[in-house]
Design an enzyme around this catalytic site. Structure first.
Site: not given
Lengths: 758, 758
Positions: A353-354, A480, A590-591
């Site tokens: 998806w980046d 994640e 995580k993000q």
């Protein structure tokens, strides 16, 4: 001048690999890691790779327990050939940085010339000094071409020079025999079918073990020297040319080594194509090749000019990052942008998806052809996405693979793989973003609307109504560290956007009498569209009354908070030290997840909610993913916290060039690089392109004196210059536009700068 | 008479394997599948296995993606030797059921004699008729002994008989070379170290490839015949004895073949042990061996007598099931009860929660030594359970492995493996159940209390307080169609029970001044015990006000209901046709989950809640697990719905004997067999043993005329006989007891039956 110069890295394994990544050459089609032509001594370990974007083999990926639908075969990007080898003998002494005396060495990436160079002043053990200059280029003008120019100057002696230029097909992907975890991958995916000479050109044709693809590498050595003795050696899978000649003191010899790479994905007659491309390369003078490279890049830098005044390092890092984007992006529908670009084997060359959420924002604003191609690549795998949806149980719709090369899912651990259904929403989001920035119905008609409809169908099959609201259960959002949850805010907000735009796209095409193709292709009905609209309106977006924030998902807030301050250095990143299930049990991210939603879909919530959410998630986010700090920077800027915006931006911008995540040796982090760009333009610049028009809200960090950037919007090119007192916007190309700056409407016209203060 | 007689199965692959399972011989230590001594023709495929309970090798189990803590090595139960082979030649013609004429054949399991028999009347292609009778026994008296008695009668001819008795070490576990999914397992785990003769006994010593264990098989052939010529053949890994002798019409020859199996887990000098055990076996007359077998089983059937009048098939299935339990249960702390007992290789000989929740209820009431040993086996792996907890991230406590042989986790897919934390609560529950039925402080002092404390610590490390309640997140309950959820009702209720009993156990031991050992061993503090008690009181047990039921977990009710009626036959079982994540998105249960909690912890909710829950979950449960219908039967009986109780009971009781799940060929379903027993005694009989005493509430299904069962309680043995008008309870052994029958208090005394009507 956009140059990155370094006194080169140390000569240990990790630094060698890091240098190979940092100084790799790529052009979106091929990539060559910056290995030393002469190789390394025995016992040294590097990733000597040459890659073709989208060229893969299938590889077994057995599951520990065999449950229905779990993926057991992945695709892996192949190291296709090694044409880097040039070994130099100076009067019988073999050149190596590990022997003799290295008097000087520098390495440079020239981002305007589009070449990397290596300059070495070396004294042999017996005292002969040579100056070696190597220049390498992955041509933007002729994508199959990689050129190496190898110069040797006899500084203080006259003697015999020998050069061995090799062309090897006996390559495999990197593995570490000492690490049992990767030893299983010590498989040779590419087998040489034929080595041959045709005139002065050597060809190696190789075939993959399972995917049935072919690659041809062609090499031509052109030596500028006199009294040359030449021998050629050919084995089953390698070819080598050896040149021997006298060189007088102060004289210089030059070897031009042309490599052409072609593949059967893009060409029916690969061998013939390689010959044709080699001919094309040789038909032009070398200086002309370099000139065309400069010309291409001049256009590139003109488009996407971003300059920061007041922070030289940062400016350098920014340019480096943007340069990597243009090196990494695929130029045809057979490929996309790998997580590591074409710079290394991390993530096996897979597309994530980046592309849509971190890279398309750059390309949409700067390089529309690439942007369009990235959407076409996704469209080309739509049938695979439908099959993937069936495998996942869905009766209709398309579920794009979480990671893939040719379209089939490659995720071996579905809780943080296929469960990230948001990738389908991300792709739909990119289609809409492209449309909003270009108002181009062509792409919508040709592929975009179909993607929107098939992904919308997926959400309908996934979700269910509960107490009047549309719920989407058992998914994983971007974070994640929290998997398989219900009603992930990011996913639901994106699904809502997806469903709405599926309807809008059909409306836009119908209005223009261009809906015929998509209606026929999808068989979409009025009733389905009504259901899309209803589900979008009824979409459940979790909101916590007490905290006044959007919870990441239904159960996020009831979990224990993991005190980030208590995490010891040796526990970082958490994913390498904790069982995934343990992480799932905590409020630990995580993000950016909800914070990312607050950026891309900022109007779904009011500003105060976004402010509280940001403050809340900031406390529980480790940024163990390289996709995180740039988003925090953008939202911090939006909220006016420039100190934070700057801090997060700095972490993001310098990640690869300063190897802050310690894994750049495996390849660059393209998404983070796109994120850096976004942090400037969307973050500090406050750019948004919405259905209602274009918005800017430029802010300037305290350390900077000024910055500027350009972007395309509809038929226009505009430039924004920001300084301490406000911003100036000028229209460089195109028709006048009504835009919003600091919330005020302004008219942008040619030759009439707008000056706005906040 | 408890006999199961069959005209044997058809001679196709599936039936052969089914027969091997149904007629296997085992005694808790060793198990031998009922293969034909003479083998099968080429191309036939069977699982010719001989197993030792707890004897394993390690096997690689690579994960598709390598995340921290995922298990990459499992244990697998080994096929240790093949001593079944006896090949018969009748005047030069080799006996086979696939050739000549089979005039008659029957197979029988005699559950009082403890033997299986195979009777065959066979006419050779040339017309010679022999009667072959084979009797096999896994001795309950001498656990390492497997005995085969092979009789041949010359019915209508006089001629030469040859018998070849083989002893093979070149064995491996079953795999299907045509099935790529299992081809990876075509690994020879056991390698022969030595084959040898000592006197008339042949020995094969084998060693495992990775676990470093040794097994010795010893074989002695004793032939009753005259004028015998004997030859012996020995290779690197096999031994064979060939006998040749004349047989006159109507005469019979008999070969007694003794097999002894010993292993290095239980003995330091395995080879010496095997010799000693063989000597012991040979020192007793064969008839005496048979007598001791009968004697053992007489005791067994006396203890656990369950008889149903009015349904012959059912009675037979019940006896068959109970017999399998006594065949399967390990007798020493080195082993437990595998999911398939010792009857096959399904689930690789692993031990699951089946032991505690489906098998211990039987053993606690009938065979206390076995029950105690099963707890000791769990205690023996407590240190592994602690290590497993650390691997899962927990700072304290013990997390018992979801599936294991020697104590390390073997689950390759954690969402329906290690995430089933309830297994630790299940083990704690069995400790408490054993205590309540025996009031035996010895076991509590020696191991039970320590298990309770370490598992209680685990819950404390897993859970967190939220809004005043104690939550347990990211776990999987018994229902494997719903994974990684928060506050699974079953898990939380069991954790509450575990925490309470950890405190109670310490209290009981302190009261008896016997707490020293456990306090010292665990270092448990007053403060910890207080925290246990607080968490137990604050335990969150989800309850839905609107439906008046306990939701299976926090989010179960918000998911879409899967209409069970819509499931097509070819989609069953769902796990073989749907991606796990798709199943997780629905209200669909593989098996009893909350309903199981309502049985084992019935006082946690009122009867009406249980009634509504039962009705709710019944509509969404597929019973794709063999552990489900027995529980539904028990709770239906509790709720007084005898029609349903009977229907579910029938499905449960006949599962293996009638192969209703079509996979009995891979081995018996021990848990379901225990469940059948539970359905009679706990379901129809309404037996409960609680802190407050013993409860009975016998009901009788309409089709039955009467039934009765016996059980042990504290120092007593009681019998319950139920008929259409009520029940009679008598004390066969032990001191008088106050018990509750149909909610009324009664005093049970010797020689004074109680007659109670509902």
């Amino acid at each position: 001048m956009k140059q990155y110069i370094l006194n080169d890295f140390a000569l240990d394994n990790d630094s060698l690999k890091l240098g190979e990544t940092i100084f790799h050459n790529a052009n979106g089609y091929l990539g060559v890691r910056g290995s030393f032509e002469e190789g390394y001594p025995e016992g040294y370990d590097s990733v000597r790779g040459t890659y073709i974007n989208g060229f893969y083999d299938f590889a077994a990926m057995p599951q520990a327990e065999k449950l229905y639908g779990l993926i057991e075969e992945k695709q892996t990007m192949l190291n296709v050939a090694d044409t880097q080898g040039i070994v130099l003998w100076v009067d019988g002494e073999r050149f190596s940085l590990f022997e003799g005396t290295v008097l000087d060495r520098t390495r440079c990436l020239d981002m305007e010339a589009g070449v990397t160079t290596r300059e070495i002043l070396w004294r042999s053990p017996s005292g002969r000094t040579v100056r070696i200059s190597v220049k390498r280029m992955a041509s933007f003008w002729l994508l199959p071409l990689f050129l190496a120019e190898y110069r040797v100057e006899a500084v203080d002696f006259s003697g015999e020079i020998r050069l061995c230029s090799s062309h090897r097909g006996d390559v495999r992907n990197y593995f570490d025999p000492k690490d049992p975890r990767v030893a299983g991958e010590a498989f040779r995916h590419l087998l040489v079918e034929k080595t041959e000479w045709e005139g002065d050109v050597s060809y190696i044709t190789s075939v993959t073990s399972k995917s049935g693809l072919r690659a041809v590498s062609a090499v031509r050595n052109r030596l500028q020297a006199e009294h040359v003795q030449k021998t050629a050696v050919r084995t089953e899978d390698t070819v080598e040319e050896r040149f021997s000649f006298p060189l007088k003191e102060k004289e210089t010899a030059v070897l031009y080594k042309y490599t052409i790479l072609c593949d059967s994905i893009r060409s029916g007659d690969v061998r013939g194509e390689a010959a044709k491309r080699m001919e094309q390369a040789l038909s032009v003078d070398v200086e002309e090749l370099y000139r065309r490279q400069r010309e291409y890049l001049a256009g590139f830098w003109k488009n996407c000019a971003v300059e920061v005044e007041g922070d030289r390092d940062l400016n350098e890092a920014l340019h480096y990052n943007m340069y990597q984007l243009i090196q990494s992006a695929g130029r045809d529908p057979y490929c996309n942008i790998a997580a590591k670009g074409l710079s290394g084997e991390g993530y096996e060359g897979h597309y994530f998806w980046d592309t849509e959420m971190y890279l398309q924002p750059f390309f949409i604003l700067n390089e529309r052809e690439i942007s369009k191609n990235l959407i076409r690549n996704r469209y080309s795998i739509l049938e695979h996405a439908k099959e993937n949806a069936r495998l996942l149980g869905h009766k209709k719709g398309a579920a794009f693979p979480w990671r893939t090369i040719m379209g089939k899912e490659c995720s071996g651990y579905f809780p943080s793989g296929s469960a990230q259904y948001h990738i389908s929403g991300d792709i739909a989001y990119a289609v809409v973003s492209y449309y909003l920035a270009t108002r181009d119905l062509d792409l919508l008609e040709e592929s975009g609307a179909e993607i929107l409809l098939e992904t919308a169908r997926l959400w309908m099959d996934m979700g269910n109504y509960y107490q009047g609201k549309f719920h989407i259960n058992a998914v994983t959002g971007p974070d994640e560290y929290t998997c398989l949850v219900n009603n992930n805010y990011y996913t639901n907000a994106l699904a809502q956007h997806n469903l709405r735009w599926a309807c809008k796209a059909v409306g836009l095409l119908e209005e223009a009498h261009r809906a015929g193709r998509v209606l026929e292709k999808t068989g979409i009905t009025e009733k389905e569209l009504e259901e899309f609209a209803q589900a979008a309106e009824a979409m459940y977006l979790p909101y916590d009354e007490e905290l006044g924030i959007n919870p990441q998902d239904d159960s996020f807030l009831q979990k224990a908070v993991w005190d980030i301050a208590s995490i010891r250095e040796e526990e970082k990143p958490l994913l390498l030290h904790y069982h995934p299930m343990y992480l799932y049990r905590y409020q630990i991210c995580k993000q950016a997840d909800t914070v990312l939603a607050h950026f891309i879909l900022e109007d779904a919530q009011d500003l105060e909610t976004i402010r509280r959410s940001f403050a809340y998630y900031e406390k529980v986010t480790t940024h163990d993913s390289s996709l995180s700090t740039c988003i925090y920077s953008i939202v911090a800027a939006k909220l006016g916290d420039m100190e934070k915006a700057c801090r997060y931006f700095g972490e993001s911008a310098k990640l690869d060039l300063f190897n802050t995540h310690k894994n750049t040796k495996d390849g660059i982090h393209t998404a983070n690089m796109g994120g850096t760009y976004m942090a400037v333009v969307y973050g500090f610049g406050g750019l948004r392109i919405k259905e209602s028009g274009l918005y800017l809200h430029p802010r300037i960090p305290g350390q900077w004196t000024a910055y500027r950037f350009r972007f395309r919007y509809e038929d226009a090119v505009a430039e924004v210059s920001v300084d301490k007192s406000g911003c100036t916007i000028s229209l460089l190309e195109g028709n006048p536009k009504e835009i919003h700056v600091y919330g005020r409407e302004c008219r942008l016209e040619a030759e009439r700068e707008i000056r706005v203060t906040q």
